[in-house]
Scaffold this active site. Structure first.
Site, PDB file in Angstrom:
ATOM      1  N   TRP A 177       0.862  -1.193   0.000  1.00  0.00           N
ATOM      2  CA  TRP A 177       0.000   0.000   0.000  1.00  0.00           C
ATOM      3  C   TRP A 177       0.893   1.237   0.000  1.00  0.00           C
ATOM      4  CZ3 TRP A 177      -0.487   4.100   3.558  1.00  0.00           C
ATOM      5  CH2 TRP A 177      -1.439   5.056   3.170  1.00  0.00           C
ATOM      6  N   GLU A 218      -2.929  -3.049  -2.613  1.00  0.00           N
ATOM      7  CA  GLU A 218      -4.109  -2.497  -1.935  1.00  0.00           C
ATOM      8  C   GLU A 218      -4.470  -1.130  -2.508  1.00  0.00           C
ATOM      9  OE1 GLU A 218      -3.446  -1.776   2.244  1.00  0.00           O
ATOM     10  OE2 GLU A 218      -5.559  -1.337   2.638  1.00  0.00           O
ATOM     11  N   LYS A 220      -6.999   2.336  -3.147  1.00  0.00           N
ATOM     12  CA  LYS A 220      -7.707   3.269  -2.272  1.00  0.00           C
ATOM     13  C   LYS A 220      -8.350   4.346  -3.122  1.00  0.00           C
ATOM     14  CE  LYS A 220      -6.763   5.947   1.905  1.00  0.00           C
ATOM     15  NZ  LYS A 220      -6.138   5.830   3.220  1.00  0.00           N
ATOM     16  N   ASP A 251      -9.604  -3.395   0.989  1.00  0.00           N
ATOM     17  CA  ASP A 251      -9.803  -2.806   2.323  1.00  0.00           C
ATOM     18  C   ASP A 251     -11.176  -2.148   2.277  1.00  0.00           C
ATOM     19  OD1 ASP A 251      -9.924  -0.620   4.261  1.00  0.00           O
ATOM     20  OD2 ASP A 251      -7.793  -0.955   4.638  1.00  0.00           O
ATOM     21  N   HIS A 254     -11.786   1.552   1.756  1.00  0.00           N
ATOM     22  CA  HIS A 254     -11.139   2.220   0.626  1.00  0.00           C
ATOM     23  C   HIS A 254     -12.001   2.428  -0.606  1.00  0.00           C
ATOM     24  CE1 HIS A 254      -6.729   1.436   2.027  1.00  0.00           C
ATOM     25  NE2 HIS A 254      -7.481   2.007   2.944  1.00  0.00           N
ATOM     26  N   HIS A 278      -8.490  -6.415   4.010  1.00  0.00           N
ATOM     27  CA  HIS A 278      -8.265  -5.633   5.227  1.00  0.00           C
ATOM     28  C   HIS A 278      -9.651  -5.320   5.749  1.00  0.00           C
ATOM     29  CE1 HIS A 278      -3.970  -3.775   5.073  1.00  0.00           C
ATOM     30  NE2 HIS A 278      -3.975  -5.051   5.396  1.00  0.00           N
ATOM     31  N   ASP A 286     -12.394   6.678   5.404  1.00  0.00           N
ATOM     32  CA  ASP A 286     -11.528   5.564   5.785  1.00  0.00           C
ATOM     33  C   ASP A 286     -10.964   5.798   7.189  1.00  0.00           C
ATOM     34  OD1 ASP A 286      -9.914   3.294   5.601  1.00  0.00           O
ATOM     35  OD2 ASP A 286      -8.270   4.423   4.698  1.00  0.00           O
ATOM     36  N   ASP A 288     -10.905   3.888   9.859  1.00  0.00           N
ATOM     37  CA  ASP A 288     -10.313   2.750  10.561  1.00  0.00           C
ATOM     38  C   ASP A 288     -10.815   2.584  11.995  1.00  0.00           C
ATOM     39  OD1 ASP A 288      -8.545   1.404   8.617  1.00  0.00           O
ATOM     40  OD2 ASP A 288      -7.593   3.363   8.508  1.00  0.00           O
ATOM     41  N   ASP A 318      -7.482  -4.419   9.879  1.00  0.00           N
ATOM     42  CA  ASP A 318      -6.758  -3.154   9.727  1.00  0.00           C
ATOM     43  C   ASP A 318      -7.582  -2.014  10.307  1.00  0.00           C
ATOM     44  OD1 ASP A 318      -5.165  -1.039   9.017  1.00  0.00           O
ATOM     45  OD2 ASP A 318      -5.679  -1.084   6.891  1.00  0.00           O
TER      46      ASP A 318
HETATM   47  C1  RNT Z   1      -4.140   2.788   4.588  1.00  0.00           C
HETATM   48  C2  RNT Z   1      -4.214   1.330   4.327  1.00  0.00           C
HETATM   49  C3  RNT Z   1      -3.108   0.509   4.909  1.00  0.00           C
HETATM   50  C4  RNT Z   1      -2.755   0.877   6.332  1.00  0.00           C
HETATM   51  C5  RNT Z   1      -1.870  -0.113   7.044  1.00  0.00           C
HETATM   52  C6  RNT Z   1      -1.269   0.433   8.288  1.00  0.00           C
HETATM   53  O1  RNT Z   1      -5.222   3.478   4.125  1.00  0.00           O
HETATM   54  O2  RNT Z   1      -5.437   0.829   4.741  1.00  0.00           O
HETATM   55  O3  RNT Z   1      -3.417  -0.821   4.798  1.00  0.00           O
HETATM   56  O4  RNT Z   1      -3.897   1.081   7.120  1.00  0.00           O
HETATM   57  O5  RNT Z   1      -0.928  -0.601   6.181  1.00  0.00           O
HETATM   58 ZN    ZN Z   2      -5.685  -1.302   4.722  1.00  0.00          ZN
END
Ligand code: RNT
Ligand code: ZN
Length: 410
Positions: A177, A218, A220, A251, A254, A278, A286, A288, A318
């Site tokens: 990523w 990955e 986004k 993810d 994303h 993720h 995003d 988290d 994640d």
């Molecule tokens: C960031 C991505 C990535 C990170 C991690 C820490 O937007 O989701 O995967 O969160 O690698």
């Molecule tokens: Zn991620």
């Protein structure tokens, strides 16, 4: 309670014993970075370059020993097969820069993973929180010195991943990523992507062992500060992965909030042998947040289970919340992933599919709604019991740990 639940599910044609037997073997890769707000051990001190945490809850792990202690405690309250998901910034005792990292900088993690009985280790190059994230760019940078630095970092990570796989006797997923993008309307959207493509080609041609290491990319849609353009977009990476025999990592924070990863999993399963995830929870963006037992999490689990894809979909977590007890955050999210998988395993999936194929949509709706109130809790409690993991009262142990350990970190 379990005997009663077993009977109720049996009336719907669901074998709770089979579900419990299957659940314990579905690995979940748990991110190390919930423990220290994604700061890492290699000197950055703060998260930057596309990664942000919010919150100031006391007790953050400040060093390797504290992080290990927290992982050990948190993992002891998580049922099921566990893997550790590490970032390169968690190198231990490295005196060289990230492009020169070697397996020896991660030996202590291997020793630890073996000590606490993990199935394997997954890995991530860390292309943030570093001075070489120049103008927000890494692998797509027009500055050749910068671009090469990150290419070398990724190559070093593939070697370390081989070492993890050999030591743990289990594959290692390496997820790439990058934060690269632009805040405002770009003058050129293609050239940065061509540079990223070239960088990925260079990384993948280093001759890593494909039997041991699985590489994922990955994508986004946008990030804070890079609202207008993301180099590693969904279309870019899906095409790159398909053409180059690697895999995509989805993810669920994303994408546009009305796009669902649960729908993307089967789309990719039609073309790929493996899909990486993720699992996170985005609140409006995003963000988290800690993974909760929400409908979309259940849908994700259903797509994995009912498509017989538990060996194809690599589940990783994640999220990072610094505003609450970090161990509790870890445990809640991991348990919810397991709960969602159990939920999916307790669906009469064959019957539901048949109703769809018969276009019997009324009965399909009726049945799906009835299933929502079956005695799930009793099966979950039985699972925890068999796994020898604390039940619903697990938080007491974390409160105690907070009092005796976390509160002494200032
Ligand atoms: C960031 C991505 C990535 C990170 C991690 C820490 O937007 O989701 O995967 O969160 O690698
Ligand atoms: Zn991620």
């Amino acid at each position: 309670m379990y005997d009663y639940a077993k009977k109720v599910y049996a009336e719907y044609g669901v074998d709770t014993e089979a579900a419990l037997a299957k659940l314990k073997d579905i690995p979940v890769s748990i991110h190390c970075w919930q423990g220290d707000d994604v700061i890492g051990l290699d000197g950055g001190g703060t998260a930057s370059g596309g990664i942000q945490t919010t919150g100031n809850y006391p007790g953050r792990a400040r060093n390797f020993d504290e992080l290990k202690a927290d992982i050990k405690k948190a993992f002891s309250l998580m049922p099921g097969t566990k893997r550790l998901n590490l970032h390169a910034s968690y190198a231990v005792g490295a005196t060289v820069d990230r492009d020169k990292y070697e397996p020896k900088h991660f030996k202590a993690w291997v020793d630890f993973a073996k000590e606490i009985g993990l199935q394997g280790i997954d890995f991530n190059p860390t292309m943030f929180s570093h001075k070489n994230v120049k103008d927000g760019l890494t692998l797509s940078s027009p500055d050749e010195i910068i671009r090469k630095f990150w290419v070398e970092h990724c190559k070093a990570c593939l070697k370390i991943a081989e070492y993890f796989a050999t030591e743990m006797n289990s594959h290692c997923l390496v997820n790439i990523w990058i934060p690269d993008g632009f805040k405002d309307v770009p003058a050129d959207r293609l050239t940065p992507r061509l540079r990223l493509k070239k960088s990925l080609d260079e990384i993948l041609s280093c001759g890593y062992d494909k039997n041991k290491v699985i590489v994922a990319v990955e994508s986004k849609v946008f990030g804070i500060g890079v609202e207008s353009y993301t180099v590693g977009s969904n279309e870019f990476y899906q095409n790159y992965a398909a053409k180059n025999g690697i895999c995509c990592l989805l993810d669920n924070g994303h994408y546009h909030p009305l796009e669902y990863v649960s729908d993307k999993i089967p789309a990719l399963l039609a073309f790929y042998d493996r899909v990486a995830l993720h699992v996170t929870r985005g609140v409006r963006w995003d963000s988290d947040h800690v993974v909760l037992l929400e409908d979309e999490l259940k849908e994700i689990a259903k797509e994995i289970v009912r498509n017989d894809a538990t060996e194809k979909v690599m589940i990783g977590l994640d999220y990072f919340d610094a505003s609450i007890n970090r161990l509790a955050a870890w445990i809640v999210g991991q348990r919810n992933m397991q709960k969602a998988l159990l939920w999916a395993l307790l669906q009469p999936n064959g019957k539901l599919k048949a109703l769809q194929d018969e276009s019997n949509f009324t009965e399909l709706m009726v049945l799906q709604e009835e299933l929502k109130t079956l005695p799930f809790e009793a099966v979950w409690a039985e699972y925890l019991n068999r796994q020898k993991v604390a039940g619903a009262n697990w938080y007491g142990q974390i409160k105690e740990y907070e009092k005796t350990v976390l509160n002494h970190r200032s």
